[in-house]
Enzyme design. Structure first.
Site, PDB file in Angstrom:
ATOM      1  N   HIS A   5       0.828  -1.195   0.000  1.00  0.00           N
ATOM      2  CA  HIS A   5       0.000   0.000   0.000  1.00  0.00           C
ATOM      3  C   HIS A   5       0.869   1.255   0.000  1.00  0.00           C
ATOM      4  O   HIS A   5       2.089   1.187   0.157  1.00  0.00           O
ATOM      5  CB  HIS A   5      -0.927  -0.015   1.213  1.00  0.00           C
ATOM      6  CG  HIS A   5      -1.983  -1.071   1.130  1.00  0.00           C
ATOM      7  ND1 HIS A   5      -2.982  -1.212   2.067  1.00  0.00           N
ATOM      8  CD2 HIS A   5      -2.193  -2.054   0.219  1.00  0.00           C
ATOM      9  CE1 HIS A   5      -3.767  -2.225   1.747  1.00  0.00           C
ATOM     10  NE2 HIS A   5      -3.308  -2.750   0.624  1.00  0.00           N
ATOM     11  N   CYS A  27      -1.326  -1.372   7.316  1.00  0.00           N
ATOM     12  CA  CYS A  27      -0.441  -0.209   7.191  1.00  0.00           C
ATOM     13  C   CYS A  27      -0.261   0.489   8.542  1.00  0.00           C
ATOM     14  O   CYS A  27       0.812   1.030   8.821  1.00  0.00           O
ATOM     15  CB  CYS A  27      -1.001   0.766   6.168  1.00  0.00           C
ATOM     16  SG  CYS A  27      -0.997   0.111   4.491  1.00  0.00           S
ATOM     17  N   ARG A  34     -12.189   4.683 -20.433  1.00  0.00           N
ATOM     18  CA  ARG A  34     -12.431   3.256 -20.224  1.00  0.00           C
ATOM     19  C   ARG A  34     -11.346   2.623 -19.366  1.00  0.00           C
ATOM     20  O   ARG A  34     -11.609   1.727 -18.563  1.00  0.00           O
ATOM     21  CB  ARG A  34     -12.490   2.520 -21.569  1.00  0.00           C
ATOM     22  CG  ARG A  34     -13.736   2.781 -22.384  1.00  0.00           C
ATOM     23  CD  ARG A  34     -13.660   2.019 -23.699  1.00  0.00           C
ATOM     24  NE  ARG A  34     -14.849   2.217 -24.511  1.00  0.00           N
ATOM     25  CZ  ARG A  34     -15.033   1.696 -25.725  1.00  0.00           C
ATOM     26  NH1 ARG A  34     -14.072   0.940 -26.251  1.00  0.00           N
ATOM     27  NH2 ARG A  34     -16.135   1.925 -26.393  1.00  0.00           N
ATOM     28  N   CYS A  76      -5.101   1.168   6.767  1.00  0.00           N
ATOM     29  CA  CYS A  76      -5.868  -0.021   7.123  1.00  0.00           C
ATOM     30  C   CYS A  76      -5.361  -0.629   8.428  1.00  0.00           C
ATOM     31  O   CYS A  76      -4.214  -0.418   8.839  1.00  0.00           O
ATOM     32  CB  CYS A  76      -5.822  -1.049   6.000  1.00  0.00           C
ATOM     33  SG  CYS A  76      -4.160  -1.638   5.597  1.00  0.00           S
ATOM     34  N   GLU A 100       1.348   3.755   2.082  1.00  0.00           N
ATOM     35  CA  GLU A 100       2.137   4.079   3.269  1.00  0.00           C
ATOM     36  C   GLU A 100       3.409   3.233   3.333  1.00  0.00           C
ATOM     37  O   GLU A 100       4.488   3.728   3.686  1.00  0.00           O
ATOM     38  CB  GLU A 100       1.298   3.857   4.542  1.00  0.00           C
ATOM     39  CG  GLU A 100       0.013   4.663   4.569  1.00  0.00           C
ATOM     40  CD  GLU A 100      -1.187   3.894   4.043  1.00  0.00           C
ATOM     41  OE1 GLU A 100      -2.252   3.989   4.659  1.00  0.00           O
ATOM     42  OE2 GLU A 100      -1.046   3.198   3.002  1.00  0.00           O
ATOM     43  N   LEU A 112     -29.716   4.248 -21.645  1.00  0.00           N
ATOM     44  CA  LEU A 112     -29.340   5.482 -20.969  1.00  0.00           C
ATOM     45  C   LEU A 112     -30.532   6.091 -20.234  1.00  0.00           C
ATOM     46  O   LEU A 112     -30.418   6.519 -19.084  1.00  0.00           O
ATOM     47  CB  LEU A 112     -28.786   6.484 -21.984  1.00  0.00           C
ATOM     48  CG  LEU A 112     -27.414   6.161 -22.577  1.00  0.00           C
ATOM     49  CD1 LEU A 112     -27.161   6.993 -23.831  1.00  0.00           C
ATOM     50  CD2 LEU A 112     -26.310   6.403 -21.541  1.00  0.00           C
ATOM     51  N   THR A 164     -27.727  -1.488 -29.233  1.00  0.00           N
ATOM     52  CA  THR A 164     -26.374  -1.013 -29.526  1.00  0.00           C
ATOM     53  C   THR A 164     -25.471  -2.174 -29.918  1.00  0.00           C
ATOM     54  O   THR A 164     -24.647  -2.060 -30.838  1.00  0.00           O
ATOM     55  CB  THR A 164     -25.785  -0.285 -28.306  1.00  0.00           C
ATOM     56  OG1 THR A 164     -26.587   0.870 -28.033  1.00  0.00           O
ATOM     57  CG2 THR A 164     -24.359   0.155 -28.569  1.00  0.00           C
ATOM     58  N   GLU A 223     -22.821   3.042 -21.926  1.00  0.00           N
ATOM     59  CA  GLU A 223     -22.571   3.666 -23.224  1.00  0.00           C
ATOM     60  C   GLU A 223     -23.780   3.644 -24.167  1.00  0.00           C
ATOM     61  O   GLU A 223     -23.667   4.055 -25.302  1.00  0.00           O
ATOM     62  CB  GLU A 223     -21.362   2.998 -23.898  1.00  0.00           C
ATOM     63  CG  GLU A 223     -20.037   3.342 -23.252  1.00  0.00           C
ATOM     64  CD  GLU A 223     -18.861   3.273 -24.213  1.00  0.00           C
ATOM     65  OE1 GLU A 223     -19.077   2.906 -25.389  1.00  0.00           O
ATOM     66  OE2 GLU A 223     -17.734   3.580 -23.792  1.00  0.00           O
TER      67      GLU A 223
END
Length: 350
Positions: free
Chosen positions: A53, A89, A194, A80, A55, A298, A206, A292
């Site tokens: 991580h 951490c 993306r 954490c 840290e 949508l 689509t 999309e």
């Protein structure tokens, strides 16, 4: 004066955290710096789940560990306190005898949620919280949405013409291909986007009309999970979505099965269709999804209010007739110009 210094170093933490965009899932974006006598002596960020991580990376970057005993560690998210793929951490901070820790925001994930702060305070560490808290939550808005709202962060995305259309009228049997509205630079921006999100969703129409691949071709990064709505399982098997190269989730009414990288998931398509879809994706540990299209899909999310951002690209074209772009109401937060296109980013404040 002290708060100004805190914010200066926290800003650096946020800069470092963003370097992990698209690679840390399911973990959050975290950056950390270590300060001694007004100078940065170490810094690091979290790059990938299972790896150290932020840290720990910051601590490891300090060659002379004796300097840590008179230093301050800054981090945008609470360290954490639990053993996961890596040790806590908070424990690493205690073991290295760092006397002061400054935190951007508390981690509301149940396994942390104040436990890291408590562990460090019990060890005699001076802990300061709430430095650039809003900005720290913003950088991890996907992470917090997932754990607090129990759903993925939803980004709507479409391209429309100057006269407000997202597609022309398609004749039955017409060739499967998209009608490009924006320029190449805008399309690269789409692929960049993306690369930072975990999944992309499209509707049945689509999938049939455009035969999209929904992969990264103009940008580098991890391939997002593809999600397609196919209520009656009538989509042709030779579509690009089913080429087996990328994990693909097929939302349907009857089938629940894993076939290599194609996952079939049963979903109810009733008045709560948007919520039902998000429930499925939440169950698959997906923290963010780009919707999309098409227009019907949508609009399902818009009408339900289950969206967080809308990325609307406008190209320098006129269709004069066809499929109208959906209407969106939100706060304009970003604007970008490309060679022959524009991007408007809206936030849902409701």
């Amino acid at each position: 004066m002290l708060r100004v210094l805190h914010e200066k170093y926290m800003q650096r933490c946020l800069q470092l955290a963003r370097k992990g965009e698209g690679t840390t899932y399911p973990n959050p974006l975290v950056g950390s710096v270590i300060i001694r006598d007004g100078k940065i002596i170490g810094e690091g960020f979290h790059y990938k789940a299972g790896e150290p991580h932020a840290e720990v990376n910051a601590i490891n970057s300090v060659k002379d560990k004796s300097l840590l005993r008179n230093s301050t560690l800054y981090v945008n998210l609470e360290p954490c306190a639990h053993f996961g793929r890596t040790p806590p951490c908070s424990l690493a901070i205690i073991q290295n005898k760092i006397p002061k820790v400054v935190i951007g925001c508390v981690d509301t994930f149940s396994k942390v949620a104040g436990k890291g702060i408590e562990m460090m305070q019990n060890a005699g560490i001076e802990v300061t919280t709430g430095i650039m808290e809003e900005e720290s939550r913003e950088v991890n808005r996907r992470f917090f949405t997932f754990y607090e709202k129990k759903r993925p962060y939803v980004i709507l995305k479409w391209a429309q013409t100057l006269d407000g259309f997202i597609d022309v009228e398609r004749k039955p049997g017409a060739k499967q291909e998209p009608n490009w509205i924006t320029d190449d630079w805008a399309r690269r921006a789409v692929h960049r986007q993306r690369s930072t999100e975990q999944a992309i969703l499209v509707g049945t129409n689509t999938a049939i009309k455009d035969n999209p691949s929904l992969t990264l071709r103009f940008w580098s990064g991890n391939q997002p999970v593809r999600v397609v709505i196919d209520r009656k399982l009538k989509l042709p098997g030779d579509l690009n979505l089913f080429d087996g190269t990328v994990k693909t989730i097929v939302l349907n009414e009857s089938r629940e099965e894993d076939c290599d990288k194609i996952l079939y998931r049963k979903t109810l398509f009733n008045q709560s269709a948007a919520q039902n879809i998000l429930n499925v994706l939440y169950g698959e540990d997906i923290q963010s999804v780009i919707v999309e299209g098409g227009r019907k899909t949508l609009k399902t999310f818009i009408d339900s209010g289950l969206w967080d951002e809308a990325w609307v690209y406008i190209g320098n074209k006129f269709f004069r007739s066809g499929v109208k772009a959906p209407d969106i109401a939100g706060k304009l937060t970003e604007y970008e110009e490309f060679e022959d296109s524009k991007l408007f980013v809206y936030r849902n404040l409701s």
